[in-house]
Design a protein around this motif. Structure first.
Motif, short mmCIF file in Angstrom:
data_model
loop_
_atom_site.label_atom_id
_atom_site.label_comp_id
_atom_site.label_asym_id
_atom_site.label_seq_id
_atom_site.Cartn_x
_atom_site.Cartn_y
_atom_site.Cartn_z
N THR A 106 -8.57 12.52 7.48
CA THR A 106 -8.67 11.10 7.16
C THR A 106 -7.47 10.69 6.34
O THR A 106 -7.13 11.34 5.34
N TRP A 107 -6.84 9.61 6.77
CA TRP A 107 -5.64 9.10 6.11
C TRP A 107 -5.94 7.72 5.54
O TRP A 107 -6.52 6.87 6.23
N PHE A 108 -5.61 7.54 4.28
CA PHE A 108 -5.89 6.28 3.57
C PHE A 108 -4.60 5.74 2.96
O PHE A 108 -3.76 6.52 2.49
N GLU A 109 -4.48 4.41 2.90
CA GLU A 109 -3.36 3.76 2.21
C GLU A 109 -3.91 2.64 1.33
O GLU A 109 -4.78 1.87 1.78
N PHE A 110 -3.39 2.55 0.12
CA PHE A 110 -3.85 1.50 -0.80
C PHE A 110 -2.75 1.23 -1.82
O PHE A 110 -1.81 2.03 -2.00
N ALA A 111 -2.87 0.11 -2.51
CA ALA A 111 -1.91 -0.22 -3.57
C ALA A 111 -2.26 0.59 -4.82
O ALA A 111 -3.43 0.95 -5.02
N PRO A 112 -1.27 0.87 -5.65
CA PRO A 112 -1.55 1.63 -6.89
C PRO A 112 -2.70 1.02 -7.69
O PRO A 112 -3.52 1.76 -8.25
N ALA A 113 -2.79 -0.28 -7.72
CA ALA A 113 -3.85 -0.95 -8.48
C ALA A 113 -5.25 -0.64 -7.93
O ALA A 113 -6.25 -0.82 -8.63
N ASP A 114 -5.33 -0.20 -6.70
CA ASP A 114 -6.63 0.10 -6.09
C ASP A 114 -6.98 1.59 -6.13
O ASP A 114 -7.98 2.02 -5.55
N ALA A 115 -6.17 2.37 -6.83
CA ALA A 115 -6.38 3.82 -6.84
C ALA A 115 -7.69 4.20 -7.54
O ALA A 115 -8.40 5.11 -7.10
N ALA A 169 0.86 -1.20 0.00
CA ALA A 169 0.00 0.00 0.00
C ALA A 169 0.88 1.23 0.00
O ALA A 169 1.01 1.95 1.00
N THR A 170 1.46 1.51 -1.15
CA THR A 170 2.47 2.58 -1.26
C THR A 170 1.85 3.91 -1.67
O THR A 170 2.56 4.90 -1.79
N TRP A 171 0.55 3.91 -1.94
CA TRP A 171 -0.11 5.17 -2.26
C TRP A 171 -0.97 5.61 -1.08
O TRP A 171 -1.54 4.76 -0.37
N GLY A 172 -1.06 6.90 -0.88
CA GLY A 172 -1.82 7.43 0.24
C GLY A 172 -2.74 8.56 -0.19
O GLY A 172 -2.58 9.13 -1.27
N ALA A 173 -3.71 8.84 0.67
CA ALA A 173 -4.56 10.02 0.46
C ALA A 173 -4.80 10.66 1.82
O ALA A 173 -5.03 9.95 2.82
N LEU A 174 -4.73 11.97 1.82
CA LEU A 174 -4.97 12.74 3.04
C LEU A 174 -6.14 13.65 2.73
O LEU A 174 -6.01 14.59 1.94
N ILE A 175 -7.29 13.34 3.31
CA ILE A 175 -8.48 14.14 3.00
C ILE A 175 -8.87 14.90 4.26
O ILE A 175 -9.11 14.31 5.32
N LEU A 176 -8.89 16.21 4.12
CA LEU A 176 -9.11 17.13 5.23
C LEU A 176 -10.49 17.73 5.08
O LEU A 176 -10.82 18.26 4.01
N ASP A 207 -7.91 17.68 -0.65
CA ASP A 207 -7.65 16.27 -0.98
C ASP A 207 -6.22 16.16 -1.52
O ASP A 207 -5.93 16.65 -2.61
N LEU A 208 -5.35 15.54 -0.76
CA LEU A 208 -3.95 15.34 -1.18
C LEU A 208 -3.74 13.87 -1.52
O LEU A 208 -4.14 12.99 -0.75
N ARG A 209 -3.10 13.61 -2.65
CA ARG A 209 -2.74 12.25 -3.01
C ARG A 209 -1.23 12.13 -2.94
O ARG A 209 -0.50 13.01 -3.41
N LEU A 210 -0.78 11.00 -2.38
CA LEU A 210 0.64 10.85 -2.07
C LEU A 210 1.15 9.48 -2.47
O LEU A 210 0.37 8.55 -2.65
#
Lengths: 192, 192
Positions: free
Chosen positions: A151-160, A88-95, A184-187
């Protein structure tokens, strides 16, 4: 960390040019923008010393669920993955901040909008276990905070793509009529 | 205070030998005691400078209701008096912490214990408008707080017996099985 200690509840999200999460894109969805940064660090518990490069620091605390009923909690606990999965190398930070009108509602009114009308939990469950999530509350931290939730999220690139679907479904729901600020930040994780 | 500013939400309760509220008695009901003090000051918003005589400082923040449904909120709003009534010269400061088991319950389970089983709101309504109340949350302030809730009450001396009845009714309810620390201070206003 000593495993007999309680899990940390307070987290600081530091925006600047240090930290393991590279900002790929940053969108102001509603309300005031947040200053652009190139990296985000997530620090458990203690407020870190402010690095000279820090652009913003956002604090949030995990807490008890406010809307989830038992049958939903049981489903969530069964399906939700932990943070920190190697893939899960991709993240999202939603404020998010909600309006005064939201906070003035009674508990049953908020629950009705959150789940009966908006299916917040039901929609979220569809994307488990692909998406790991940690919700932090900010509104009751004691001082004027710029957001109510981190809210902090983590997922694999394939699940983006699935994650994008999830975000759009919630953003179109009646609950989001009460959101008056959203960023909405994507990381992605920097190479180690 | 400028009336266009939002009402303060963060309050600090300072125990020591200054402040307008004289401590008449102080009871450890459950769990760790709290150091004895002769006076309490209640300070809105800012954390005060610590007076040399300060024995303890407890912070709490007002927030949205967590259990109240619309019909109950309407009744409460109609009946609940403001703090600061000239005749309400007696006060009570009830400090509560709930167990980890409470916080691990789902929202519907907590509501069922709080109201269906314990009649917390219904019992409270019986003592309105005699008793004015302000609930402060502490658990999500971000640091380890000694209590989860600070409840402040004001009433006229003639209503003290009713207030005792209210406290005993709640203390005997199923909800209180989840209270693992409680300190009960009774106070009266110093002569001006």
């Amino acid at each position: 960390m000593n495993s007999t200690l309680p899990a940390p509840r307070l987290f600081t999200f530091v925006g600047g040019n240090i930290g393991p999460w590279l900002v790929e894109r940053s969108c102001r969805v509603r309300g005031e923008p947040l200053a652009e940064v190139s990296r985000v660090a997530i620090i458990a518990e203690e407020i870190p010393q402010i690095a000279p490069s820090t652009v913003w620091m956002l604090r949030g605390i995990t807490s008890n669920e406010r809307y989830v009923v038992r049958v939903e909690k049981t489903s969530l606990v069964a399906k939700q993955p932990a943070l920190g999965r190697p893939a899960a190398t991709w993240g999202a930070l939603i404020l998010l901040r909600k309006s005064a009108a939201w906070w003035a509602l009674s508990q049953d009114e908020r629950r009705a909008i959150f789940e009966t009308q908006s299916r917040h939990i039901e929609i979220g469950l569809r994307y488990l276990p692909a998406v790991a999530r940690r919700l932090h509350h900010c509104r009751d931290l004691g001082t004027a905070e710029p957001f109510d939730f981190i809210t902090w999220f983590e997922f694999a690139p394939a699940d983006a793509a699935g994650f994008d679907e999830l975000v759009l479904a919630l953003r179109g729901s009646p609950e989001w009529e009460y959101v008056d600020r959203e960023v909405d930040l994507r990381l992605r994780q920097a190479e180690k």
